[in-house]
Design an enzyme around this catalytic site. Structure first.
Site, PDB file in Angstrom:
ATOM      1  N   ALA A   6      -0.336  -5.801  -2.555  1.00 50.17           N
ATOM      2  CA  ALA A   6      -0.088  -4.433  -2.998  1.00 50.17           C
ATOM      3  C   ALA A   6       0.336  -3.618  -1.794  1.00 50.17           C
ATOM      4  O   ALA A   6       0.241  -4.057  -0.646  1.00 50.17           O
ATOM      5  CB  ALA A   6      -1.337  -3.835  -3.639  1.00 50.17           C
TER       6      ALA A   6
ATOM      7  N   HIS B 208      -8.888  -0.847  -2.306  1.00 48.05           N
ATOM      8  CA  HIS B 208      -8.324  -0.965  -0.961  1.00 48.05           C
ATOM      9  C   HIS B 208      -7.095  -0.084  -0.799  1.00 48.05           C
ATOM     10  O   HIS B 208      -6.990   0.694   0.167  1.00 48.05           O
ATOM     11  CB  HIS B 208      -7.966  -2.427  -0.685  1.00 48.05           C
ATOM     12  CG  HIS B 208      -7.387  -2.667   0.662  1.00 48.05           C
ATOM     13  ND1 HIS B 208      -8.132  -3.068   1.748  1.00 48.05           N
ATOM     14  CD2 HIS B 208      -6.103  -2.564   1.127  1.00 48.05           C
ATOM     15  CE1 HIS B 208      -7.357  -3.208   2.804  1.00 48.05           C
ATOM     16  NE2 HIS B 208      -6.116  -2.899   2.454  1.00 48.05           N
ATOM     17  N   GLU B 209      -6.162  -0.185  -1.738  1.00 50.96           N
ATOM     18  CA  GLU B 209      -4.928   0.595  -1.599  1.00 50.96           C
ATOM     19  C   GLU B 209      -5.190   2.080  -1.758  1.00 50.96           C
ATOM     20  O   GLU B 209      -4.573   2.905  -1.068  1.00 50.96           O
ATOM     21  CB  GLU B 209      -3.889   0.115  -2.614  1.00 50.96           C
ATOM     22  CG  GLU B 209      -3.556  -1.366  -2.539  1.00 50.96           C
ATOM     23  CD  GLU B 209      -3.193  -1.850  -1.149  1.00 50.96           C
ATOM     24  OE1 GLU B 209      -2.586  -1.077  -0.377  1.00 50.96           O
ATOM     25  OE2 GLU B 209      -3.504  -3.009  -0.818  1.00 50.96           O
TER      26      GLU B 209
ATOM     27  N   GLU C 109       6.907  -1.663   4.167  1.00 49.07           N
ATOM     28  CA  GLU C 109       6.063  -2.132   5.260  1.00 49.07           C
ATOM     29  C   GLU C 109       6.359  -3.612   5.514  1.00 49.07           C
ATOM     30  O   GLU C 109       6.394  -4.407   4.572  1.00 49.07           O
ATOM     31  CB  GLU C 109       4.575  -1.966   4.923  1.00 49.07           C
ATOM     32  CG  GLU C 109       3.689  -2.272   6.118  1.00 49.07           C
ATOM     33  CD  GLU C 109       2.201  -2.034   5.836  1.00 49.07           C
ATOM     34  OE1 GLU C 109       1.390  -2.302   6.731  1.00 49.07           O
ATOM     35  OE2 GLU C 109       1.861  -1.583   4.727  1.00 49.07           O
TER      36      GLU C 109
END
Length: 885
Positions: free
Chosen positions: A274, A309-310, A132
């Site tokens: 991350a 979050h991930e 990403e």
């Protein structure tokens, strides 16, 4: 999607309005990756078909960078060199079948030379990927865009001694030795279609911890966290956080995990915090490794939040992804909101809300008021890596929070469930997302959508007119949105204003009075430039508590006086507004001092000190909340309030004056708190224990602000007696403001203890970078030559150079301009090896326009020097151009 208009460095501007569907879709991707340090071979077999939304005779265009082509075959037939065109941006084949077909390519890449840490790279002996936003094109030729979703099967091969652990996306389908060699392989299959930016692999010699999770439907999931050998025990808290995240997402959002395995890998060289790759999250090790000896309470909380979050991205980002990068907020803002809610449930909701708003104001509000301002969903970009910003993440989360406030929890939950149902397995847009909530609530969200397209922090003015004799109170609200780059004029936004009326005894008077227009669950919706709300039937004087819970990300300005704010600070039932009221009075005192007035003996200052003493000593209150109340505004906060022609020296002097004043006048109260909250219990990272340490260390900071031998003795003793990293760092930070031989001894002791622990040593560098004394820059320059400093490690660069630029505003903004020149030099040096990190550092100039003229001119010259360099990366050129534009 590419506009003809070019930027100064020749890169095309990408515009949302130019979006076109891809020419071809890729149903399946088969990869065979043979890992070697300098010559990794990647064989790719793509199952393609023409996109029915595009012309049938469209050429096949694949992205690719730094790839050495060995072979290309279409439907099993090798292509002649004349049948394709290769550029530094990719591969084009003009004539391809108007039917499903296969394309096979074989390329060579050099992971060891990949200092950009994008694509496949090798660092510290570990093969790792970061795709990403546009890194997959550095691994193989592919339509590297988020709206091309494919099913991936990946065979990974390596020497057993080089990489005994081989991990990929999805579930492992087989593994074994390669006959007659010292090599082995593993095949991973991900059954869920995903965009290329979610591809991942890891190969290396890693330690691991394992666990399991039973989903709400009874499925068994194997959990693994892979770390550097010898550090396995430091991953235990991360594993616990992962399991709590999985359960919470089931209970709160109804989302169950979908694969047989979930793996996390922690690496030391990583540009981001991350990455949520499907089934194989890759983390910067600072967000995985934690122990009492090496991590602070803040570190533990960060591990918990980032792990969550991930993981939450599995549904908001992976199962439903973005149609294009303009929709980045659709996964990031939404997932930040989800991780904020998770932390609120795990810890203190009130404290978490205050912390999030402080972060929003110190980062996103600053971004909104400078040359890098952009909407939550930008309409144009040159380099997408530069839009992983506080606006997309933190303001994006605030937009979701407002949506929930406007619709109510039930309609919001229905809208989320509809979103998951209708868009699972798809690449969605902001319009798709909002349409689900319109259906669920039967409400038109057209005006609300402006929050995604208009940049800038709205200013909300509240004029309160109370007529006690008539028993009435009127509040006239007026909103305005400032001009930002490319957006000189703005339309009125929808602002949910949560409010209450605080009586003399602290009770909420709203149920006792009549309100016109009526509030909806305590919320007034301002959807025009100006509107008035009227309360009648008041039997006593009430103080309006406005914007409770910070219900909209705006800058609130009201005509409430200090006495009113102090009442709210003492009595408001809304914890956020109680903190905000006391913070606002401290800011008023600071502004008075900074502007040359002398507020030390004023009634307002005396009343403020009394109010802080009362809150600080109230053992019925959450210690973490009291710690926040006793933490005065900092340089960045005051700079934001001054707004223009800022003198950083004057700002810093005012901030230090207030800290010293509070330390001196609250002395006995602070000393009592410090003693009462000492603990002889073994360290625990739980929220309750952390809250007591937070309060004690906030008190320590004020006590040492008074200076002198007593302060030095207290800070030195605090450091020496610490049995955990939280207290050790609190003592070291306190000493760093005092300087002297006690600090030198502590720094030497700290280095001796942790010189071989990379993550902890980052703290040692940062403490020295942010100390605001006049020798700070000389010290930082010396430390760049330290044997343990490495420009190749992003964490170390952020810990020293980044910490100085963003965490030491008074010395970065030196009047002689040396701080600006230092940062520009390091940006240019770093740009040659890691442009993404260099661009992040350069964004430290984002507030240069608010400085007084001399500093403003010096900062401008350094930005122009960077912008004028030949061979500048697209990442850095973009930030430089926008900062100067």
């Amino acid at each position: 999607m590419k506009d003809e208009k070019m930027t100064t460095d020749g890169a095309p501007r990408i515009r949302l309005s130019d979006y076109r569907p891809p020419n071809h879709l890729v149903d399946a991707v088969e990869l065979d990756i043979r890992l070697e340090p300098e010559r990794t071979q990647v064989r790719s077999r793509l199952s393609l078909r023409p996109n029915p939304e595009r012309p049938g005779d469209a050429p096949l265009v694949l992205d690719g960078e730094d790839l050495e082509i060995l072979a290309i075959m279409l439907d099993g037939i090798p292509l002649a060199r004349s049948e394709f065109v290769v550029s530094d941006r990719g591969l084009t084949i003009a004539a391809v079948p108007d039917r499903p077909f296969t394309l096979e390519t074989t390329v060579l890449i050099d992971p060891s030379a990949n200092t950009r840490l994008m694509g496949l790279y090798r660092s510290n002996g570990v093969y790792c990927t970061q795709c990403e936003a546009e890194g997959f094109r550095r691994i193989t030729f592919f339509p590297d865009r988020p709206d091309v979703l494919s099913v991936y099967t990946t065979r990974i091969e390596a020497r057993k001694s080089d990489a005994p652990v081989l991990l990929g996306n999805g579930n492992r389908s087989s593994a074994g030795d390669v006959p007659g060699t010292d090599r082995h392989f593993a095949i991973w299959h991900d059954p869920f279609p995903k965009p290329s930016y979610l591809f991942a692999l890891v190969g290396g010699d890693l330690g691991r911890i394992v666990d399991g999770f039973t989903t709400q439907s009874g499925r068994q999931v194997r959990l693994g966290i892979y770390v550097e050998k010898g550090k396995e025990d430091r991953a235990r808290y991360a594993m616990d956080a992962l399991k709590r995240s999985m359960r919470w997402d089931e209970e709160v959002f109804g989302r169950e995990y979908d694969l047989d395995v979930f793996n996390i890998v922690a690496v030391s060289d990583f540009n981001m915090g991350a990455m949520e790759n499907k089934g194989l999250n890759i983390f910067n090790d600072r967000y995985v490794l934690a122990s009492a000896e090496t991590a602070t309470d803040h570190d533990f909380a960060s591990v918990e939040a980032v792990i969550a979050h991930e993981y939450f991205h599995n549904w908001t980002g992976n199962r439903i992804t973005c149609r294009d990068w303009f929709q980045l907020c659709l996964k990031e803002g939404l997932t930040v909101f989800r991780d904020q809610e998770f932390t609120s449930d795990m810890r203190s909701r009130a404290v978490k809300r205050i912390q999030d708003v402080r972060l929003l104001r110190s980062h996103q509000f600053v971004e909104d008021s400078g040359p890098l301002a952009h909407p939550v969903r930008p309409e144009t970009y040159r380099e997408i890596n530069n839009f992983y910003t506080a606006t997309v993440y933190e303001k994006g989360a605030e937009v979701i929070r407002m949506l929930k406030a406007l619709l109510g929890p039930d309609a919001f939950a229905r809208g989320m469930n509809l979103y998951f149902k209708e868009h699972d397995g798809r690449a969605a847009t902001v319009e798709d997302f909002l349409a689900c909530f319109e259906k669920a609530s039967r409400r038109d969200l057209t005006q609300f959508k402006l929050w995604y397209s208009q940049a800038g922090t709205p200013e909300l003015a509240a004029s309160v007119d109370q007529r006690a004799a008539e028993g009435t109170l009127e509040i006239t609200f007026e909103q305005s949105v400032p001009a930002t780059p490319g957006q000189p004029k703005k339309e009125p936004m929808v602002l949910p204003i949560a409010m209450g009326l605080v009586g003399e005894d602290g009770r909420d008077m709203l149920p006792e009075v009549k309100c016109e227009p009526a509030l909806k669950n305590g919320v007034f919706e301002l959807d025009r430039q100006r509107a008035t709300i009227r309360f009648s039937g008041l039997k006593e004087r009430a103080v309006p508590s406005l914007l409770r819970g910070f219900s909209a990300p705006v800058r609130l300005v009201s005509n409430l006086g200090s006495d009113d704010m102090l009442r709210l600070g003492a009595l408001d039932s809304d914890p956020f507004n109680r903190w905000q009221a006391l913070h606002a009075v401290m800011m008023k005192v600071l502004l008075d001092h900074q502007s040359g007035r002398s507020p030390e003996g004023s009634p307002t200052t005396a009343d403020l000190v009394a109010a802080l003493a009362q809150v600080g000593a109230d053992e019925a209150l959450d210690p973490a909340f009291r710690a926040l109340v006793l933490s005065p505004p900092g340089d960045t906060d005051l700079t934001r309030e001054v707004g223009h022609d800022v003198d950083p020296d004057a700002v810093h002097h005012a901030v230090e004056w207030l800290r010293e004043l509070l330390g001196r006048q609250l002395g006995s109260t602070l000393e009592d708190i410090y003693r009462r909250h000492a603990s002889n219990e073994p360290y625990s990272p739980d929220a309750t224990s952390a809250a007591h340490r937070a309060l004690r260390n906030a008190v320590l900071s004020l006590l040492v602000a008074t200076g002198g031998d007593d302060a030095t003795s207290l800070a030195g003793e605090h450091y020496r007696r610490a049995d955990n990293m939280t207290d050790r760092m609190a003592g070291l930070l306190a000493l760093s403001r005092l300087r002297g031989p006690v600090l030198d001894e502590a720094l030497e002791d700290f280095y001796g203890r942790f010189r071989d622990d990379t993550l902890v040593l980052d703290k040692w560098f940062t403490v020295q970078a942010i100390a605001p004394d006049e020798d700070a820059l000389d010290r930082v320059e010396r430390l760049t030559g330290h044997p343990r400093f490495a420009m190749s490690n992003p964490n170390r660069v952020r810990a020293l150079v980044g910490a100085f630029a963003s965490g030491n505003p008074v010395q970065f903004n030196r009047k002689d301009g040396r701080g600006y020149a230092f940062l520009a030099d390091h940006v240019l040096k770093l740009d040659r090896q890691n442009p993404q990190l260099a661009a992040r550092l350069l964004s430290s100039f984002r507030s240069w326009r608010v400085l007084e003229p001399q500093r403003r001119e010096l900062a401008r010259r350094e930005l122009e020097r960077v912008a004028g360099m030949d061979g500048l990366s697209r990442d850095v050129a973009d930030i430089a151009e926008r900062s100067l534009g």
